[in-house]
Design a protein around this motif. Structure first.
Motif, PDB file in Angstrom:
ATOM      1  N   ASP A 195      88.420  39.474 113.032  1.00 30.23           N
ATOM      2  CA  ASP A 195      86.972  39.195 112.152  1.00 30.23           C
ATOM      3  C   ASP A 195      86.970  37.027 111.878  1.00 30.23           C
ATOM      4  O   ASP A 195      86.091  37.051 112.608  1.00 30.23           O
ATOM      5  CB  ASP A 195      87.021  38.840 110.605  1.00 30.23           C
ATOM      6  CG  ASP A 195      87.160  40.509 110.167  1.00 30.23           C
ATOM      7  OD1 ASP A 195      86.108  41.266 111.107  1.00 30.23           O
ATOM      8  OD2 ASP A 195      87.787  41.160 109.273  1.00 30.23           O
ATOM      9  N   LEU A 234      92.540  49.878 113.036  1.00 33.82           N
ATOM     10  CA  LEU A 234      91.770  48.085 112.640  1.00 33.82           C
ATOM     11  C   LEU A 234      91.929  47.687 111.917  1.00 33.82           C
ATOM     12  O   LEU A 234      92.450  45.830 112.013  1.00 33.82           O
ATOM     13  CB  LEU A 234      90.286  49.224 112.448  1.00 33.82           C
ATOM     14  CG  LEU A 234      89.860  50.115 112.846  1.00 33.82           C
ATOM     15  CD1 LEU A 234      88.738  51.082 112.426  1.00 33.82           C
ATOM     16  CD2 LEU A 234      88.703  48.869 113.838  1.00 33.82           C
ATOM     17  N   LEU A 282      89.621  43.869 112.363  1.00 32.69           N
ATOM     18  CA  LEU A 282      88.740  44.137 112.330  1.00 32.69           C
ATOM     19  C   LEU A 282      87.881  44.952 111.147  1.00 32.69           C
ATOM     20  O   LEU A 282      88.195  46.372 111.097  1.00 32.69           O
ATOM     21  CB  LEU A 282      87.941  44.991 113.939  1.00 32.69           C
ATOM     22  CG  LEU A 282      86.922  44.937 114.464  1.00 32.69           C
ATOM     23  CD1 LEU A 282      86.457  43.690 115.253  1.00 32.69           C
ATOM     24  CD2 LEU A 282      86.906  45.680 115.986  1.00 32.69           C
ATOM     25  N   GLY A 283      86.713  44.259 110.451  1.00 31.05           N
ATOM     26  CA  GLY A 283      86.420  44.570 110.101  1.00 31.05           C
ATOM     27  C   GLY A 283      86.611  44.700 109.206  1.00 31.05           C
ATOM     28  O   GLY A 283      86.995  45.967 107.789  1.00 31.05           O
ATOM     29  N   LEU A 310      86.175  36.172 115.627  1.00 30.42           N
ATOM     30  CA  LEU A 310      84.573  36.295 115.544  1.00 30.42           C
ATOM     31  C   LEU A 310      83.309  34.800 115.011  1.00 30.42           C
ATOM     32  O   LEU A 310      82.801  34.998 115.946  1.00 30.42           O
ATOM     33  CB  LEU A 310      84.122  37.638 114.833  1.00 30.42           C
ATOM     34  CG  LEU A 310      84.764  39.023 116.022  1.00 30.42           C
ATOM     35  CD1 LEU A 310      84.478  39.769 115.607  1.00 30.42           C
ATOM     36  CD2 LEU A 310      84.018  38.420 117.540  1.00 30.42           C
ATOM     37  N   ALA A 311      83.980  35.254 113.863  1.00 30.18           N
ATOM     38  CA  ALA A 311      83.434  34.063 112.964  1.00 30.18           C
ATOM     39  C   ALA A 311      83.489  32.556 113.809  1.00 30.18           C
ATOM     40  O   ALA A 311      82.902  31.662 113.328  1.00 30.18           O
ATOM     41  CB  ALA A 311      84.242  34.030 111.155  1.00 30.18           C
ATOM     42  N   ALA A 312      84.768  32.171 114.408  1.00 30.37           N
ATOM     43  CA  ALA A 312      84.623  31.282 114.638  1.00 30.37           C
ATOM     44  C   ALA A 312      83.562  30.274 115.632  1.00 30.37           C
ATOM     45  O   ALA A 312      82.835  31.080 116.292  1.00 30.37           O
ATOM     46  CB  ALA A 312      86.407  30.795 115.967  1.00 30.37           C
TER      47      ALA A 312
END
Lengths: 285, 170
Positions: free
Chosen positions: B165, B84, B89-90, B168-170
């Motif tokens: 992360d 991870l 991720l996370g 994913l935020a983009a």
């Protein structure tokens, strides 16, 4: 356009923007929750898979195959000496342990004589934990070779040869199977195709692991651990330091008034100082 | 006045150092560093299940019924954390779990030290009883504390370069 109308439009726009902001916040929250969920699932799956896989991979605590002549409820013990001897010496040893080597080199003639006189039976637990801290396979392969020698009826002699040729603890020469086979040539009658195959195939690897797991669960933490009739005698018995003379004295004291065992009933070559001729007796099962 | 401006400049500089792109690259290095630690620790404990169990047993903390599940599951938990962290991720959650785990390790080692038992921590394979002269409790605790600082940074600033992360935020 009336004042009222303009105000109403602005309110509608504000509301729309608020709603959009709330939606975006909700989407962000959902994304976070999803990521958290994925993380939790990955971790949980890894742990569950790990426990299942390792359970599958681990060797059983009760071995499926044990060398001939081993005793104990899981056949983890190699006995040397007559089974009906009045005293029992229990020895936990690792092939790579230097303290075991020095114990063996100072005590094996005495121990052999006590066995041959029917005074003691020695229960060997051949453990193999030094590989864990130092890396390598010398403990495990060495223990397996000893099991092979036991299977062939030559444990005592091979055991003596091995400890006389013990390398430095950090040097893993017992991790080389050829070295173990070559040492076997010093024991008359041991260097057979069966012995070589047994060493090369690590035939008693499961048994070796079971013996170690049994030691793991015991309260003993180091080797050599030596007990006479269940009482620790190494490095001291009470206040008295162990020595070949003291060991004989302690055994004789424990055996006082008891019937000695049948001498030489385990088919091993006699002690070096014994006058009996050397012979290759068949292994006693 | 001048000193006030200097103060503000320093604060801005600090904020840039903690929030800017440089910090995100630094975060990437921390994240991958911690990933290597977990990956190494996990892999070293996988090969011999009996050894892994004994490393846990030697602490004399857990009951026998939990020794094997913990000894067998822990390396895979560490490998999962490594995976991870590599993916990014996370990151904040994973760093928090890392920190909790490291605190548990430090507590375990301290407890063994305090009780006077002689063991190897088994942090990177091995483990079990060792001679009293071979214990390295202080080094082990300091090392884990260093890893704890890495985790703490990622809890504080989980946004790092080249992470899932960020993607994913983009």
């Amino acid at each position: 356009m009336s004042e009222k109308n303009r105000e109403g439009k602005r309110n509608a726009r504000d509301k729309m923007m608020e709603a959009r902001a709330a939606e975006e916040a909700k989407a962000r929250r959902n994304k976070k929750l999803a990521v958290g969920g994925v993380v939790a699932v990955v971790i949980a799956a890894a742990v569950v898979v790990g426990v299942v896989v390792q359970n599958e991979r681990s060797k059983p605590e009760a071995p499926t195959a044990a060398p001939a002549g081993t005793t104990g409820d899981k056949n983890l013990v190699i006995p040397v000496g007559s089974a009906d001897a009045p005293s029992t010496l229990t020895v936990y040893e690792d092939p790579r342990c230097p303290a075991c080597g020095s114990f063996e080199r100072s005590f094996s003639p005495t121990v052999d004589q006590l066995e041959d006189a029917g005074k003691i039976v020695v229960n060997y637990h051949i453990v193999s934990f030094i590989d864990r801290s130092l890396g390598g396979n010398g403990s495990k392969y060495g223990a397996n070779a000893l099991a092979c020698a036991q299977d062939a009826g030559h444990f005592r002699d091979y055991h003596d040869v091995m400890y006389r040729n013990q390398p430095e603890e950090t040097e893993d020469s017992f991790g080389d199977k050829q070295t173990l086979i070559d040492l076997g040539k010093q024991v008359p009658g041991l260097d057979t195709p069966e012995f070589r195959a047994c060493v090369n195939d690590n035939e008693f690897g499961g048994w070796v692991s079971a013996v170690q797991q049994d030691f793991d669960k015991s309260s003993f933490k180091s080797t050599p651990t030596v007990l006479l009739n269940g009482e620790l005698v190494y490095p001291k018995k009470g206040d008295e330091q162990i020595s070949p003379e003291n060991l004989v004295k302690w055994v004789d004291a424990a055996n006082q008034g008891k019937q000695l065992g049948t001498p030489g009933s385990h088919g091993q070559s006699p002690a070096p100082t014994s006058t009996a001729a050397e012979s290759d007796n068949p292994p006693s099962p | 006045m001048a000193s006030q401006q200097a103060d503000r400049g320093r604060v801005d500089g600090l904020r840039r150092a903690v929030d800017g792109a440089a910090a995100e690259w630094f975060g990437l290095a921390v994240r991958l560093g911690l990933a290597v630690v977990w990956g190494w620790a996990g892999l070293a404990k996988v090969s011999d299940p009996a050894e892994a169990a004994q490393a846990v047993r030697a602490y004399e903390i857990l009951p026998e019924s939990l020794v094997k599940p913990v000894g067998w599951g822990l390396p895979f938990l560490e490998l999962a954390l490594a995976l991870l962290l590599v993916l990014g991720l996370g990151t904040r959650i994973v760093a928090a779990v890392s920190a909790v785990l490291l605190l548990a390790f430090v507590a375990g080692i301290s407890s063994a030290w305090a009780r006077g038992i002689s063991i190897d921590c088994g942090c990177f394979g091995g483990g079990g009883a060792v001679d009293e002269s071979q214990t390295e409790y202080l080094q082990e605790i300091l090392r884990d504390t260093g890893f704890l600082l890495l985790s703490a940074w990622l809890v504080y600033r989980p946004r790092t370069k080249l992470s899932l992360d960020a993607w994913l935020a983009a």
